[in-house]
Design a protein around this motif. Structure first.
Motif, mmCIF file in Angstrom:
data_model
loop_
_atom_site.group_PDB
_atom_site.id
_atom_site.type_symbol
_atom_site.label_atom_id
_atom_site.label_comp_id
_atom_site.label_asym_id
_atom_site.label_seq_id
_atom_site.Cartn_x
_atom_site.Cartn_y
_atom_site.Cartn_z
ATOM 1 N N GLY A 90 41.101 30.941 35.268
ATOM 2 C CA GLY A 90 40.257 30.976 34.653
ATOM 3 C C GLY A 90 40.377 31.894 33.346
ATOM 4 N N ASN B 287 45.440 31.928 45.045
ATOM 5 C CA ASN B 287 43.876 31.919 44.901
ATOM 6 C C ASN B 287 43.382 30.770 44.165
ATOM 7 N N MET C 201 34.515 30.615 39.973
ATOM 8 C CA MET C 201 35.714 30.870 40.420
ATOM 9 C C MET C 201 35.553 32.128 41.689
HETATM 10 P P1 RTP Z 1 43.724 34.350 36.831
HETATM 11 O O1 RTP Z 1 44.227 35.191 35.695
HETATM 12 O O2 RTP Z 1 44.810 33.495 37.439
HETATM 13 O O3 RTP Z 1 42.490 33.675 36.637
HETATM 14 O O4 RTP Z 1 43.257 35.469 37.823
HETATM 15 P P2 RTP Z 1 42.424 36.458 37.605
HETATM 16 O O5 RTP Z 1 42.011 36.791 36.166
HETATM 17 O O6 RTP Z 1 41.505 36.875 38.384
HETATM 18 O O7 RTP Z 1 43.129 37.852 37.865
HETATM 19 P P3 RTP Z 1 44.736 38.476 36.904
HETATM 20 O O8 RTP Z 1 44.518 40.099 37.111
HETATM 21 O O9 RTP Z 1 44.710 38.109 35.341
HETATM 22 O O10 RTP Z 1 46.128 38.229 37.911
HETATM 23 C C1 RTP Z 1 46.564 36.951 37.498
HETATM 24 C C2 RTP Z 1 46.987 36.497 38.897
HETATM 25 O O11 RTP Z 1 48.073 37.410 39.529
HETATM 26 C C3 RTP Z 1 47.811 37.455 40.811
HETATM 27 N N1 RTP Z 1 47.574 38.821 41.283
HETATM 28 N N2 RTP Z 1 48.229 39.181 42.182
HETATM 29 N N3 RTP Z 1 49.287 41.209 44.238
HETATM 30 C C4 RTP Z 1 48.361 41.611 43.240
HETATM 31 O O12 RTP Z 1 48.000 42.476 43.408
HETATM 32 C C5 RTP Z 1 47.734 40.462 42.386
HETATM 33 N N4 RTP Z 1 47.016 40.832 41.590
HETATM 34 C C6 RTP Z 1 47.013 39.824 40.817
HETATM 35 C C7 RTP Z 1 46.763 36.403 41.247
HETATM 36 O O13 RTP Z 1 46.950 35.343 41.745
HETATM 37 C C8 RTP Z 1 45.769 36.491 39.850
HETATM 38 O O14 RTP Z 1 45.175 35.243 39.815
#
Ligand code: RTP
Ligand code: MG
Length: 135
Positions: A118, A114, A90
């Motif tokens: 995962g 994005n 990813m």
């Molecule tokens: P995901 O859960 O979607 O796989 O993404 P991730 O673990 O890489 O990131 P996470 O911290 O779990 O955040 C979930 C989703 O929230 C959105 N996000 N926006 N604007 C911001 O600062 C922010 N931070 C996170 C992102 O779409 C992220 O995939």
């Protein structure tokens, strides 16, 4: 290394770009097997429940709005070290920081749109797979 299962979601932006197949192909080339899959339009309640761990975060409402903006493609992936392997495929949450050749570097527009979700750990993988596929 253990055989694991992880939850993958191809998010509305990537579905709209018509790259489901290209993304699934990356999983398959990395020896991750699709063992469950479904196209789904999430309701607001389903998206809020799925991302409940983030409900106090400032981006929560935008995240939920985005996740219900169109259909998503939800899968359980199985393979050796599947959880970390999927996270590596990813790339970083913010596509501007994602390594070249990762899914987010190649297909994502922004930290909000994005391309993929995962699971991030064995505990969350089990909960997330059960959330969409039961057991
Ligand atoms: P995901 O859960 O979607 O796989 O993404 P991730 O673990 O890489 O990131 P996470 O911290 O779990 O955040 C979930 C989703 O929230 C959105 N996000 N926006 N604007 C911001 O600062 C922010 N931070 C996170 C992102 O779409 C992220 O995939
Ligand atoms: Mg996450």
């Amino acid at each position: 290394m253990a055989v694991e299962r992880t939850l993958s979601i191809i998010k509305p932006d990537a579905v709209a770009k018509n790259v489901i197949g290209e993304i699934v192909s990356r999983f398959e080339k990395a020896d991750l097997k699709v063992v469950e899959a479904r196209m789904q339009q999430l309701t607001r309640e389903e998206a809020e429940g799925f991302y409940a761990v983030h409900k106090e975060r400032p981006f929560f409402n935008d995240l939920v709005e985005f996740m219900i903006s169109g259909p998503v493609f939800i899968q359980a992936l199985e393979g050796e070290n599947a959880i970390q392997k999927n996270r590596d495929l990813m790339g970083a949450t913010d596509p501007k920081k994602a390594e070249p050749g990762t899914i987010r570097a190649d297909f994502a527009e922004s930290i909000d749109a994005n391309a993929v979700h995962g699971s991030d750990a064995p505990e969350t993988a089990a909960v997330e797979i059960a959330y969409f596929f039961g057991k």
